[in-house]
Motif scaffolding. Structure first.
Motif, PDB file in Angstrom:
ATOM      1  N   SER A   1       0.839  -1.194   0.000  1.00 64.15           N
ATOM      2  CA  SER A   1       0.000   0.000   0.000  1.00 64.15           C
ATOM      3  C   SER A   1       0.875   1.246   0.000  1.00 64.15           C
ATOM      4  O   SER A   1       2.088   1.190   0.187  1.00 64.15           O
ATOM      5  N   GLU A   2       0.223   2.376  -0.177  1.00 69.16           N
ATOM      6  CA  GLU A   2       0.896   3.675  -0.144  1.00 69.16           C
ATOM      7  C   GLU A   2       1.330   3.994   1.278  1.00 69.16           C
ATOM      8  O   GLU A   2       1.058   3.243   2.216  1.00 69.16           O
ATOM      9  N   SER A   3       1.990   5.124   1.461  1.00 70.22           N
ATOM     10  CA  SER A   3       2.387   5.549   2.802  1.00 70.22           C
ATOM     11  C   SER A   3       1.172   6.059   3.569  1.00 70.22           C
ATOM     12  O   SER A   3       0.139   6.417   2.982  1.00 70.22           O
ATOM     13  N   THR A   4       1.303   6.092   4.873  1.00 67.91           N
ATOM     14  CA  THR A   4       0.227   6.636   5.712  1.00 67.91           C
ATOM     15  C   THR A   4      -0.055   8.094   5.353  1.00 67.91           C
ATOM     16  O   THR A   4      -1.214   8.514   5.279  1.00 67.91           O
ATOM     17  N   LEU A   5       1.006   8.870   5.116  1.00 71.54           N
ATOM     18  CA  LEU A   5       0.834  10.278   4.776  1.00 71.54           C
ATOM     19  C   LEU A   5       0.028  10.432   3.488  1.00 71.54           C
ATOM     20  O   LEU A   5      -0.901  11.244   3.419  1.00 71.54           O
ATOM     21  N   ASP A   6       0.367   9.651   2.474  1.00 69.67           N
ATOM     22  CA  ASP A   6      -0.373   9.737   1.206  1.00 69.67           C
ATOM     23  C   ASP A   6      -1.822   9.288   1.386  1.00 69.67           C
ATOM     24  O   ASP A   6      -2.745   9.885   0.824  1.00 69.67           O
ATOM     25  N   PHE A   7      -2.017   8.233   2.172  1.00 69.16           N
ATOM     26  CA  PHE A   7      -3.379   7.746   2.402  1.00 69.16           C
ATOM     27  C   PHE A   7      -4.241   8.811   3.066  1.00 69.16           C
ATOM     28  O   PHE A   7      -5.391   9.053   2.657  1.00 69.16           O
ATOM     29  N   LEU A   8      -3.706   9.459   4.100  1.00 69.38           N
ATOM     30  CA  LEU A   8      -4.485  10.462   4.826  1.00 69.38           C
ATOM     31  C   LEU A   8      -4.854  11.633   3.922  1.00 69.38           C
ATOM     32  O   LEU A   8      -5.977  12.149   3.986  1.00 69.38           O
ATOM     33  N   GLY A   9      -3.906  12.049   3.071  1.00 70.84           N
ATOM     34  CA  GLY A   9      -4.210  13.123   2.132  1.00 70.84           C
ATOM     35  C   GLY A   9      -5.270  12.708   1.137  1.00 70.84           C
ATOM     36  O   GLY A   9      -6.218  13.469   0.856  1.00 70.84           O
ATOM     37  N   ASN A  10      -5.168  11.492   0.616  1.00 75.37           N
ATOM     38  CA  ASN A  10      -6.154  11.006  -0.352  1.00 75.37           C
ATOM     39  C   ASN A  10      -7.519  10.766   0.292  1.00 75.37           C
ATOM     40  O   ASN A  10      -8.551  10.830  -0.387  1.00 75.37           O
ATOM     41  N   TYR A  11      -7.516  10.489   1.592  1.00 76.66           N
ATOM     42  CA  TYR A  11      -8.780  10.268   2.315  1.00 76.66           C
ATOM     43  C   TYR A  11      -9.542  11.573   2.499  1.00 76.66           C
ATOM     44  O   TYR A  11     -10.739  11.565   2.773  1.00 76.66           O
ATOM     45  N   GLY A  12      -8.826  12.688   2.371  1.00 76.15           N
ATOM     46  CA  GLY A  12      -9.479  13.990   2.447  1.00 76.15           C
ATOM     47  C   GLY A  12      -9.134  14.823   3.660  1.00 76.15           C
ATOM     48  O   GLY A  12      -9.639  15.944   3.809  1.00 76.15           O
TER      49      GLY A  12
END
Length: 409
Positions: free
Chosen positions: A137-148
Motif C-alpha cells: 500500500s501507499e504511505s500513511t501520509l499519502d493515504f491520509l491526504g487522499n482520504y481527504g
C-alpha cells in the motif's frame, strides 16, 4: 527438546504455546530478565518502562494469551491533548467521551470536516486483521491526504500521534499497517499494567515450569544441533527458535543485518503533581524540539510513582545527538516554556536511548512472514510480521504451531 534463544514477548509466547502442547522447552536469555524490549526498571520508587509503551486491549493475540484482570490494566483516556500556542486543545473520542463532543468539535484542531472524517475512518477500520497487510500500500501520509484530511489536521494530530506509534515523524509507514493499528485503538483501550509493562512478559513466563528460563546466558554461535554460549557451554537441541531482535538474529543466522531502525528516546522526570489536567497523551505538532509526545503514567496507574509524586514520561523520535547535560538542560527549558517555573523543580530520573526500537514497515511492505529458516531452525519476533506487541505474540504462536505439526509428522 526445543531450545529458544531470547525471552522477549515472541520467545515467551512460543514457549508457552509449546509447553501447553506437551513439548519440552528451554529458553536461554542473554540479559538479566524476561521481556526483551518490554522491560521495567525501578528507581526511587518510580516504575520506568524502557521507552514509553502501551498495550492495545483489542489486540487479538493479547486477548488469547494474557489475563487482563490479573495484569490490573489501567487505560489512558481515548484521544489526545494537542499543544497549542497557549495550553492544550482536547481531541476526544466521541464514542468513549460523548460529554466532551462539543469541546472536541469546537477546538481549533482541524476542521469540522476533518472530525467527521475521523468518525468515518473509525468505522472503516473496525475489525481488520492481518489480511489487510498482505498487499502493498501507499504511505500513511499519502493515504491520509487522499482520504481527504486537511494538511493542518494531519500535521496537528496524525503526525505527532502516529509518529509516536511508528517512531518516525514523516508517516512513511505503510497505510495498511496504519489502518490496522488505528482500528485497534478505537476497538479497545490503550493501557499499561499497574505494575509496569514488564508484567506482560512475566505473566507469560509464569505459564512455564520452573527452571525453563536461563538468564545471563548469551548464545554466540549456532551449530548443526547445538548452541554455544559465551561461557563455552554447549546446549544440544532437536529444534531451535531464534527469538531475539532482528540484529542479533542476523548475527546468529549469518546474514546481513537490517540497515535501518526507527529509534526513540524516553526521558523521565519526577514531579510533585501532574502537569496535565486529563489522563491523555499530550502531542506536540512541532517536532523541531525534544518534546514530541508526553504523558503522566501515574495519572492512570498510581503505582508508577510513590505516594504524593507524579511520573512524567517524554518521548522523542530520532533524537539529535546531545551530551546528557545538554539534553537535560534543553529539555527542561522546553518544559518550562510549556508549564512555567514549576518544571524547573522537576527531578530528572533517567533517559533511555533505544536506537533499535522498531523495524520499519514502510509503504510497499507486506505481511508475508517466513518463520522456518531450515528443517530444524525457526525464527520469531515482531520483525518477522509487523512491528507491534501483537506481531511478536502472533509470530511466537505461529512458530509453536509449526513445531508441533513437525513433531507430529
Amino acid at each position: 527438546m526445543v531450545l529458544i534463544i531470547g525471552a522477549g514477548i515472541a520467545g515467551l509466547t512460543c514457549s508457552a504455546n509449546l509447553y501447553s502442547k506437551g513439548v519440552e522447552v528451554l529458553i536461554v536469555e542473554a540479559s538479566d530478565g524476561v521481556g526483551g524490549r518490554v522491560r521495567t526498571d525501578v528507581k526511587n520508587g518510580f516504575l520506568l518502562d524502557r521507552g514509553f509503551q502501551i498495550l492495545l486491549t483489542a489486540y487479538p493475540e493479547a486477548q488469547e494469551i494474557l489475563n487482563f484482570a490479573t495484569l490490573d490494566l489501567k487505560a489512558f483516556q481515548s484521544g489526545a491533548l494537542i499543544k497549542a500556542t497557549e495550553g492544550f486543545e482536547t481531541l476526544s473520542n466521541p464514542f468513549e467521551n460523548p460529554n466532551q463532543i462539543f469541546q472536541t468539535v469546537f477546538s481549533s484542531v482541524g476542521s469540522l470536516a476533518d472530525k467527521l472524517r475521523i468518525l468515518r475512518l473509525i468505522w472503516d477500520t473496525q475489525n481488520l486483521d492481518e489480511e489487510i497487510m498482505t498487499l502493498p500500500s501507499e504511505s500513511t501520509l499519502d493515504f491520509l491526504g487522499n482520504y481527504g484530511f486537511s494538511e493542518k489536521f494531519i500535521h496537528q494530530f496524525f503526525m505527532p500521534f502516529f509518529g509516536g506509534v511508528f517512531l518516525e515523524n514523516e508517516l512513511k509507514t505503510s497505510a495498511s499497517f496504519f489502518k490496522y493499528i488505528f482500528g485497534k485503538f478505537y476497538e479497545g483501550q490503550a493501557v499499561i499494567p499497574s505494575g509496569g509493562m514488564q508484567k506482560i512478559a512475566e505473566q507469560i513466563a509464569q505459564k512455564l515450569p520452573a527452571n525453563t528460563i536461563r538468564l545471563n546466558s548469551k548464545v554466540i554461535q549456532i551449530d548443526a544441533n547445538k548452541a554455544i554460549l559465551s561461557n563455552g557451554t554447549s546446549i544440544p537441541f532437536d529444534k531451535l527458535v531464534v527469538a531475539t531482535d532482528s540484529f542479533q538474529a542476523s548475527k546468529l543466522l549469518n546474514r546481513p543485518a537490517p540497515s535501518s531502525y526507527n529509534s526513540t528516546t524516553c526521558t523521565y522526570f519526577a514531579a510533585s503533581k501532574s502537569p496535565l489536567d486529563k489522563p491523555m497523551l499530550a502531542l506536540n505538532p512541532d517536532r523541531s524540539g525534544l518534546i514530541h509526545n508526553m504523558c503522566v503514567p501515574s495519572d492512570i496507574a498510581p503505582q508508577y510513582a510513590p505516594e504524593g509524586k507524579s511520573l512524567i514520561s517524554i518521548s522523542t523520535q530520532n533524537a539529535p545527538k546531545l551530551s546528557d547535560s545538554d539534553w537535560e538542560n534543553t529539555l527542561r527549558k522546553e518544559l518550562i516554556g510549556w508549564f512555567g517555573e514549576e518544571a524547573r523543580s522537576w527531578e530528572f530520573l533517567k533517559k533511555y536511548e533505544i536506537k533499535e526500537s522498531l523495524n520499519p514497515f514502510p509503504a510497499g511492505s507486506v505481511y508475508n512472514p517466513n518463520f522456518e529458516v531450515s528443517k530444524h531452525v525457526y525464527q520469531c519476533g515482531d520483525w518477522t510480521c509487523y512491528p507491534s506487541l501483537n506481531g511478536a505474540m502472533l509470530s511466537g504462536r505461529k512458530v509453536a504451531e509449526l513445531i508441533v505439526d513437525s513433531v507430529k509428522r
